[in-house]
Scaffold this active site. Structure first.
Site, PDB file in Angstrom:
ATOM      1  N   THR A  29     -52.324 -16.301 -69.434  1.00  0.00           N
ATOM      2  CA  THR A  29     -52.132 -15.298 -68.463  1.00  0.00           C
ATOM      3  C   THR A  29     -53.120 -13.841 -67.739  1.00  0.00           C
ATOM      4  OG1 THR A  29     -49.877 -15.656 -69.174  1.00  0.00           O
ATOM      5  CG2 THR A  29     -50.184 -13.247 -67.822  1.00  0.00           C
ATOM      6  N   SER A  75     -52.896 -21.584 -71.686  1.00  0.00           N
ATOM      7  CA  SER A  75     -53.452 -22.354 -73.111  1.00  0.00           C
ATOM      8  C   SER A  75     -52.170 -23.059 -73.496  1.00  0.00           C
ATOM      9  CB  SER A  75     -52.942 -21.099 -74.390  1.00  0.00           C
ATOM     10  OG  SER A  75     -51.849 -20.839 -74.324  1.00  0.00           O
ATOM     11  N   THR A 108     -51.340 -16.626 -74.223  1.00  0.00           N
ATOM     12  CA  THR A 108     -50.504 -16.323 -75.420  1.00  0.00           C
ATOM     13  C   THR A 108     -49.819 -16.809 -76.073  1.00  0.00           C
ATOM     14  OG1 THR A 108     -48.903 -15.529 -74.799  1.00  0.00           O
ATOM     15  CG2 THR A 108     -50.989 -13.740 -74.401  1.00  0.00           C
ATOM     16  N   ASP A 109     -49.466 -18.548 -75.863  1.00  0.00           N
ATOM     17  CA  ASP A 109     -48.838 -19.086 -75.529  1.00  0.00           C
ATOM     18  C   ASP A 109     -49.372 -19.816 -77.241  1.00  0.00           C
ATOM     19  OD1 ASP A 109     -46.424 -18.241 -74.596  1.00  0.00           O
ATOM     20  OD2 ASP A 109     -47.031 -20.385 -72.684  1.00  0.00           O
TER      21      ASP A 109
HETATM   22  N1  ASP Z   1     -48.061 -19.656 -70.690  1.00  0.00           N
HETATM   23  C1  ASP Z   1     -49.910 -18.452 -70.725  1.00  0.00           C
HETATM   24  C2  ASP Z   1     -50.724 -18.996 -71.746  1.00  0.00           C
HETATM   25  O1  ASP Z   1     -50.394 -19.709 -72.712  1.00  0.00           O
HETATM   26  C3  ASP Z   1     -49.015 -17.494 -71.237  1.00  0.00           C
HETATM   27  C4  ASP Z   1     -50.163 -16.010 -71.282  1.00  0.00           C
HETATM   28  O2  ASP Z   1     -51.723 -15.630 -71.416  1.00  0.00           O
HETATM   29  O3  ASP Z   1     -49.569 -14.995 -72.250  1.00  0.00           O
HETATM   30  O4  ASP Z   1     -51.689 -19.481 -70.759  1.00  0.00           O
END
Ligand code: ASP
Length: 343
Positions: A29, A75, A108-109
């Site tokens: 993100t 991710s 973050t995932d």
């Molecule tokens: N779906 C995103 C990822 O993990 C979520 C994020 O980065 O906050 O790439």
């Protein structure tokens, strides 16, 4: 006496003392874009992290940055192949005498899994810091630029040496071993247990308050190994009324299974019977828990034959990584059990 030549000399001196930080982009993100101003329904990993860097010009007073755009994915597309590529890139960069630290931008995932994998496999004492964002770069008030600023400041700080791999979010320094995503809609999205925080930051100032006590980086038995692929470790979740179909399906399909049990790593008698059978045939079984704040000890009631391994304070996802790495070296249950206390 102040004159132009002196000022120039001082500038050059400051430049020489400036730390060199490598920023490795992997997507997420923090590099996401969508409709202007909105925080949802965006695509992760669609813009260049150097554009995010341009929004924090004050970073140039702190460090000299070199960018590597390694991967550009949400991710949820992270996998073992990417982990090996990322780990090898970090090791290569960390060997350079002119490099002082490394920052990785990541979704973050699954950042907690990547961070723990790197914590066990990179061979450097130089700071390695992962960061990301909950809001895409095109949102109103994105959180990525400030997280990136602090991650670079942390990687450039001498206090961050020897702390293992870290994650930086919302002015908090987390250990790779203990960080977990605990909130999916706030910018302060990480936490979990008391051991997670190594310290905090105030703008670019670093305050380390704890050091990790488990093995990592140069003290990890995995840090000098070459990896091409990993043994297969799968996960199976127990829930009230679960039959053993998932375990039957995994029987011929993996080297190890991490059970996400209830409570202290628990399951039904039918599961126990099937797990006993699998362990006797050579599958390595780790018991972990779906409870966010939990410790899973080895124990008699759910493992009367003492041939499973308790995940200790590792989350199921991190237990999978440790088991996968252990299985590259041994199938000896006692040696693997021991690793779950040390790592
Ligand atoms: N779906 C995103 C990822 O993990 C979520 C994020 O980065 O906050 O790439």
């Amino acid at each position: 006496m102040r004159n132009d030549a002196n000022i120039q000399k001082y500038r050059e001196l400051a430049q020489k003392q400036m730390k060199k930080i490598i920023v490795i982009a992997t997507g997420g993100t923090i590099a996401g874009s969508g409709e202007d101003g909105r925080t949802t329904e965006y695509r992760a990993g669609t813009i260049d992290v150097s554009d995010v860097l341009k929004t924090i010009p004050q970073i140039n007073d702190l460090a000299e940055i070199e960018m590597i755009s390694l991967i550009s994915v949400d991710s949820n597309e992270m996998n073992e192949r990417y982990w090996i590529k990322l780990r090898n890139t970090i090791n290569e960069q960390a060997k350079r005498p002119d490099v002082d630290g490394i920052v990785i931008t990541h979704g973050t995932d699954t950042i907690e899994e990547t961070a723990y994998f790197l914590n066990l496999t990179v061979a450097t004492e130089k700071p390695v810091v992962l960061t990301g964002a909950m809001r895409p770069a095109t949102a109103t008030s994105p959180d990525g630029p400030f997280n990136l600023f602090q991650a670079i400041a942390l990687a450039a700080n001498d206090q961050a040496h020897g702390c293992g791999v870290m994650c930086l979010f919302s002015s908090t320094i987390y250990s790779a071993r203990n960080i977990a995503k605990t909130n999916n809609h706030k910018i302060d999205a990480f936490g979990l247990n008391e051991q997670a925080a190594l310290g905090y930051m105030r703008d670019a100032d670093v305050f380390i308050t704890n050091h990790p006590t488990t093995r990592h980086t140069l003290f990890s038995r995995f840090c000098n190994k070459q990896f091409e692929a990993f043994p297969k470790v799968r996960m199976a979740t127990y829930y009230a009324g679960a039959d053993t179909a998932i375990l039957d399906a995994l029987e011929h399909d993996c080297d190890g299974i991490v059970i996400i049990g209830t409570g202290s790593g628990n399951y039904s008698q039918a599961w126990l019977q099937k797990l006993d059978e699998l362990a006797e045939k050579g599958t390595i079984i780790v018991r972990s828990s779906r409870v966010p704040h939990s410790i899973v000890f080895d124990e008699q009631v759910f493992d009367p034959k003492n041939h499973f391994i308790g995940s200790n304070t590792l989350t199921p996802f991190k237990a999978r990584i440790l088991l996968m790495l252990c299985l590259t070296q041994t199938r000896d249950i006692e040696k693997i059990r021991n690793a779950f206390f040390r790592y």
